[in-house]
Design an enzyme around this catalytic site. Structure first.
Site, PDB file in Angstrom:
ATOM      1  N   ILE A 139      71.690  39.558  31.993  1.00  0.00           N
ATOM      2  CA  ILE A 139      71.775  39.915  30.588  1.00  0.00           C
ATOM      3  C   ILE A 139      73.217  40.316  30.317  1.00  0.00           C
ATOM      4  O   ILE A 139      73.955  40.676  31.236  1.00  0.00           O
ATOM      5  CB  ILE A 139      70.785  41.046  30.185  1.00  0.00           C
ATOM      6  CG1 ILE A 139      70.972  42.294  31.059  1.00  0.00           C
ATOM      7  CG2 ILE A 139      69.363  40.551  30.247  1.00  0.00           C
ATOM      8  CD1 ILE A 139      70.054  43.443  30.660  1.00  0.00           C
ATOM      9  N   ASP A 140      73.632  40.246  29.069  1.00  0.00           N
ATOM     10  CA  ASP A 140      75.029  40.508  28.721  1.00  0.00           C
ATOM     11  C   ASP A 140      75.443  41.932  29.063  1.00  0.00           C
ATOM     12  O   ASP A 140      74.604  42.841  29.120  1.00  0.00           O
ATOM     13  CB  ASP A 140      75.251  40.275  27.219  1.00  0.00           C
ATOM     14  CG  ASP A 140      74.953  38.852  26.793  1.00  0.00           C
ATOM     15  OD1 ASP A 140      75.060  37.949  27.645  1.00  0.00           O
ATOM     16  OD2 ASP A 140      74.611  38.649  25.616  1.00  0.00           O
ATOM     17  N   LYS A 141      76.728  42.114  29.224  1.00  0.00           N
ATOM     18  CA  LYS A 141      77.296  43.430  29.530  1.00  0.00           C
ATOM     19  C   LYS A 141      76.798  44.503  28.572  1.00  0.00           C
ATOM     20  O   LYS A 141      76.388  45.592  28.985  1.00  0.00           O
ATOM     21  CB  LYS A 141      78.823  43.362  29.486  1.00  0.00           C
ATOM     22  CG  LYS A 141      79.523  44.707  29.625  1.00  0.00           C
ATOM     23  CD  LYS A 141      81.014  44.568  29.425  1.00  0.00           C
ATOM     24  CE  LYS A 141      81.706  45.930  29.452  1.00  0.00           C
ATOM     25  NZ  LYS A 141      83.162  45.821  29.205  1.00  0.00           N
TER      26      LYS A 141
END
Length: 305
Positions: A139-141
């Site tokens: 998942i994105d930062k």
């Protein structure tokens, strides 16, 4: 420092007038544009046998040579606390905080979830190599929430197969801009690299299939709280799809409004639920993680609490 390899490209008509750093980032997708810029500045890139700046605009027939240095990099264990929701001999379910990168990549080798996992001496699958041990999906930062980590290669393969077959449950909570009038909807639009802004993804004709189902949970004066189920797992999928239909996520630094009302570190997007068939127990298991404090705080403000 040894030289890893030399990549050569000849510029064709469709890439004329494109910046050389953007072109190379598009061709070498495993490296970030910022890393490509560093290589250009360090004179690892030549165009027609001449060193150039990152802003150099390509012309038809240009010959580009880029050397990727073989950096000897150690991924060090780091004492970073982990919010472990569940763990057994095969899997770990992690509730990742906003701001943490999942695994090391060029230009970012510390402070990641992998660094933390190595410190806690967790056995991890080796399928994705030394930079991404145990990492089945990402998942994105700036997205918080649940991730499955594989502790051995058998579990990794079984989980990866479920991801490929789209049988893993992945439910997100997001706060969007403006009022969504429909109570539910499905966005079935292909996603690929943005044709101009290479750090962004976009809805494009030749993109990969991407399907997002969304359901309205609550409406506020200028925002809508939704649940989103992923049928596919493209990069930035929810963020791109919601932006495309005119409802970008609140706090999104890439796809959201330039002027934000709230002071946020990133998009209000949380991976709330994950469900899968356990690799060895062969039973369906499902886990949830409550909204993080920074997300709940904005909802409390909108609800007048």
């Amino acid at each position: 420092m040894k030289l890893k390899n030399v990549n050569c490209f000849i510029v064709e008509n469709e890439n004329v007038d494109k910046r050389v750093d953007a072109f190379l980032a598009d061709q070498l997708k495993e490296y970030s544009r910022s890393y490509i810029k560093k290589l250009i500045k360090s004179k690892y890139v030549k165009v027609n046998n001449q060193f150039v700046k990152a802003s150099y605009l390509l012309t038809q027939g240009d010959k580009i040579e880029i050397i990727i240095p073989d950096e000897k990099i150690n991924i060090n264990p780091e004492n970073i606390s982990l919010d472990i929701i569940y763990e057994d001999d095969d899997v770990i379910i992690i509730n990742k905080p906003q701001g943490m990168v999942v695994h090391p990549a060029p230009g970012n080798y510390s402070g990641t979830l992998v660094n933390a996992l190595l410190y806690h001496k967790k056995p991890l699958s080796s399928i994705n190599g030394e930079f991404r041990p145990g990492i089945v999906h990402r998942i994105d930062k700036d997205t918080s929430g649940l991730l499955i980590i594989a502790k051995n290669d058998f579990a990794h393969r079984k989980l990866a197969q479920q991801l490929q077959e789209h049988t893993i449950t992945r439910r997100y909570i997001a706060l969007t801009e403006k009022i969504i009038k429909k109570n539910k909807g499905t966005i079935n639009l292909p996603i690929g690299r943005h044709p101009v802004h290479r750090k962004k993804m976009a809805v494009v004709k030749n993109g990969k299939p991407a399907i997002t189902h969304f359901y309205v949970i609550d409406r506020f004066e200028n925002n809508t709280l939704i649940e989103a189920d992923l049928e596919t797992g493209r990069t930035h999928q929810i963020r791109v799809h919601m932006d495309y239909i005119g409802h970008p996520l609140v706090g999104d630094p890439v796809y959201g409004y330039k002027k934000q009302i709230f002071s946020l570190q990133g998009q209000l997007l949380h991976a709330k639920k994950i469900g899968f068939i356990h690799p060895t127990k062969k039973i369906y298991m499902e886990f949830e993680a409550k909204l993080p404090e920074h997300f709940q705080k904005i909802l409390d403000i909108l609800r007048g609490k």
